[in-house]
Design an enzyme around this catalytic site. Sequence first.
Site, PDB file in Angstrom:
ATOM      1  N   ASP A   1      -7.925  -0.034  -2.629  1.00 44.27           N
ATOM      2  CA  ASP A   1      -6.915  -0.619  -3.521  1.00 44.27           C
ATOM      3  C   ASP A   1      -5.762   0.400  -3.677  1.00 44.27           C
ATOM      4  O   ASP A   1      -5.979   1.521  -4.144  1.00 44.27           O
ATOM      5  CB  ASP A   1      -7.581  -0.876  -4.869  1.00 44.27           C
ATOM      6  CG  ASP A   1      -6.844  -1.877  -5.719  1.00 44.27           C
ATOM      7  OD1 ASP A   1      -7.404  -2.935  -6.016  1.00 44.27           O
ATOM      8  OD2 ASP A   1      -5.700  -1.584  -6.116  1.00 44.27           O
TER       9      ASP A   1
ATOM     10  N   ASN B   1      -5.188 -13.778 -13.022  1.00 46.85           N
ATOM     11  CA  ASN B   1      -6.409 -13.495 -13.787  1.00 46.85           C
ATOM     12  C   ASN B   1      -6.098 -13.146 -15.228  1.00 46.85           C
ATOM     13  O   ASN B   1      -6.682 -13.711 -16.159  1.00 46.85           O
ATOM     14  CB  ASN B   1      -7.159 -12.307 -13.167  1.00 46.85           C
ATOM     15  CG  ASN B   1      -8.084 -12.736 -12.053  1.00 46.85           C
ATOM     16  OD1 ASN B   1      -8.083 -13.905 -11.662  1.00 46.85           O
ATOM     17  ND2 ASN B   1      -8.860 -11.805 -11.521  1.00 46.85           N
TER      18      ASN B   1
ATOM     19  N   GLY C   1      -6.832   1.362 -14.733  1.00 48.48           N
ATOM     20  CA  GLY C   1      -5.590   0.643 -15.056  1.00 48.48           C
ATOM     21  C   GLY C   1      -4.334   1.480 -14.878  1.00 48.48           C
ATOM     22  O   GLY C   1      -3.235   1.043 -15.230  1.00 48.48           O
TER      23      GLY C   1
ATOM     24  N   ASN D   1       4.592  -7.576  -4.528  1.00 46.77           N
ATOM     25  CA  ASN D   1       3.924  -8.516  -5.452  1.00 46.77           C
ATOM     26  C   ASN D   1       4.894  -9.464  -6.157  1.00 46.77           C
ATOM     27  O   ASN D   1       5.776  -9.021  -6.888  1.00 46.77           O
ATOM     28  CB  ASN D   1       3.161  -7.735  -6.536  1.00 46.77           C
ATOM     29  CG  ASN D   1       2.066  -6.868  -5.942  1.00 46.77           C
ATOM     30  OD1 ASN D   1       2.345  -5.942  -5.183  1.00 46.77           O
ATOM     31  ND2 ASN D   1       0.837  -7.179  -6.264  1.00 46.77           N
TER      32      ASN D   1
ATOM     33  N   ARG E   1      -5.485 -12.898  -8.215  1.00 39.01           N
ATOM     34  CA  ARG E   1      -4.465 -11.853  -8.327  1.00 39.01           C
ATOM     35  C   ARG E   1      -4.344 -11.438  -9.786  1.00 39.01           C
ATOM     36  O   ARG E   1      -4.712 -12.185 -10.694  1.00 39.01           O
ATOM     37  CB  ARG E   1      -3.126 -12.352  -7.775  1.00 39.01           C
ATOM     38  CG  ARG E   1      -3.147 -12.426  -6.264  1.00 39.01           C
ATOM     39  CD  ARG E   1      -1.800 -12.737  -5.665  1.00 39.01           C
ATOM     40  NE  ARG E   1      -1.663 -14.125  -5.307  1.00 39.01           N
ATOM     41  CZ  ARG E   1      -0.835 -14.578  -4.359  1.00 39.01           C
ATOM     42  NH1 ARG E   1      -0.089 -13.750  -3.681  1.00 39.01           N
ATOM     43  NH2 ARG E   1      -0.745 -15.865  -4.105  1.00 39.01           N
TER      44      ARG E   1
ATOM     45  N   TYR F   1      -6.148  -8.406   6.706  1.00 41.37           N
ATOM     46  CA  TYR F   1      -4.817  -8.851   6.279  1.00 41.37           C
ATOM     47  C   TYR F   1      -3.760  -7.831   6.700  1.00 41.37           C
ATOM     48  O   TYR F   1      -2.796  -8.164   7.392  1.00 41.37           O
ATOM     49  CB  TYR F   1      -4.837  -9.025   4.767  1.00 41.37           C
ATOM     50  CG  TYR F   1      -3.546  -9.508   4.130  1.00 41.37           C
ATOM     51  CD1 TYR F   1      -3.121 -10.826   4.302  1.00 41.37           C
ATOM     52  CD2 TYR F   1      -2.777  -8.661   3.337  1.00 41.37           C
ATOM     53  CE1 TYR F   1      -1.949 -11.291   3.692  1.00 41.37           C
ATOM     54  CE2 TYR F   1      -1.611  -9.106   2.725  1.00 41.37           C
ATOM     55  CZ  TYR F   1      -1.203 -10.421   2.905  1.00 41.37           C
ATOM     56  OH  TYR F   1      -0.041 -10.868   2.302  1.00 41.37           O
TER      57      TYR F   1
END
Length: 311
Positions: free
Chosen positions: A272, A189, A206, A173, A185, A144
């Site tokens: 990520d 979710n 997180g 985003n 996403r 991507y």
Amino acid sequence: MKKVLVTGGAGFLGSHLCRALLDKGYLVTSLDNFYTGSKKNLSNCINHENFNSIEHDVSEPIDMDVDIIFNLASPASPIHYQKDPIYTAKTNIFGAYNMLNLAKKNNAVIFQASTSEIYGDPETHPQVESYWGNVNPIGIRSCYDESKRCAETLFFDYHRMYNLDIRVVRIFNTYGPHMSIEDGRVVTNLIIQALKNNELTINGDGSQTRSFCYVSDLIEGFIRFIEQPQRITGPINLGNPHEITINELAKKIITLTGSKSRIEYTVMPQDDPLKRNPDISLAKQHLDWEPKVSLEDGLEETISYFSSVIK
Ligand code: NAD
Ligand code: UDP
């Protein structure tokens, strides 16, 4: 009336864009192969007299009369674009090539939906358009990231070689109604998990950040960019500079849904990005644009949409 082609018109952003363009008096054609989009997303366009929908794969050439092209066709969520990485690269590279040739033939203006993924896992923060990025060329996100980077390259080479009128945005985003419930996403979710009182899955600890823009703000930015008369090429960042951690997002969603869900921490996927926040000075300067919808208001709208679709 100007003829506009929206590739990826049946997707999340494309369907909102088609509707907004119809409201502004354009003749709109959606081109989509329904890989991740759906006819349902077009339910408030389909009966409009100025709307037309074509089923076609953007990686194959097509010929038509057109004044403006918005090139949005591409799977966009990590789960969707990693399902068939070769398909993703093909869609972004061949799709950009085919649409650029169509624009050249028609002397049309062409808009590219690029992405903050261009910056990879960024070493500068917030991200400015002049930053070249920190992208792994061979990882699981590369199909991507690198094909979107290649598409930008093609856009700027067509601009330099043929003086084609290009407009490139880097989208950060964005969330809202019409996101696919299967896209994986984080906003999708967590809202669905909260509505079902299931555990909210957070990847890693997180503490990674994102900056979430509501869809109506983003679409307003798209239209301002295409309608600006100075032929500014971009790239221009569009997104909401309000940055939060994924932990904070999860807590907000639990509060807004009144859910009994608890949080479950899982492994962080490869590559990520740890942080992401757009510098939107250029959008302010050239488009007089900045987001207006607060995260709470946008999440309320999105929660209400998902409540109706998962019933
Ligand atoms: P989406 O998956 O909802 O929409 C993409 C649309 O493209 C779908 O309707 C899909 O069926 C269509 N499509 C995929 N492959 C195709 C092909 N080969 N031929 C024709 N149609 C094809 O995703 P979205 O969130 O609406 O994203 C739209 C665009 O914006 C994408 O290019 C994406 O990379 C970009 N973008 C989105 C975000 C975001 O947060 N939503 C962020 C950055 C960039
Ligand atoms: N994420 C998460 N739980 C999920 C889905 C995603 O914690 O159920 C994380 C993901 O690992 C990333 C962030 O949320 O750190 C944003 O993910 P998303 O897929 O929405 O978009 P990205 O910005 O990574 O393309």
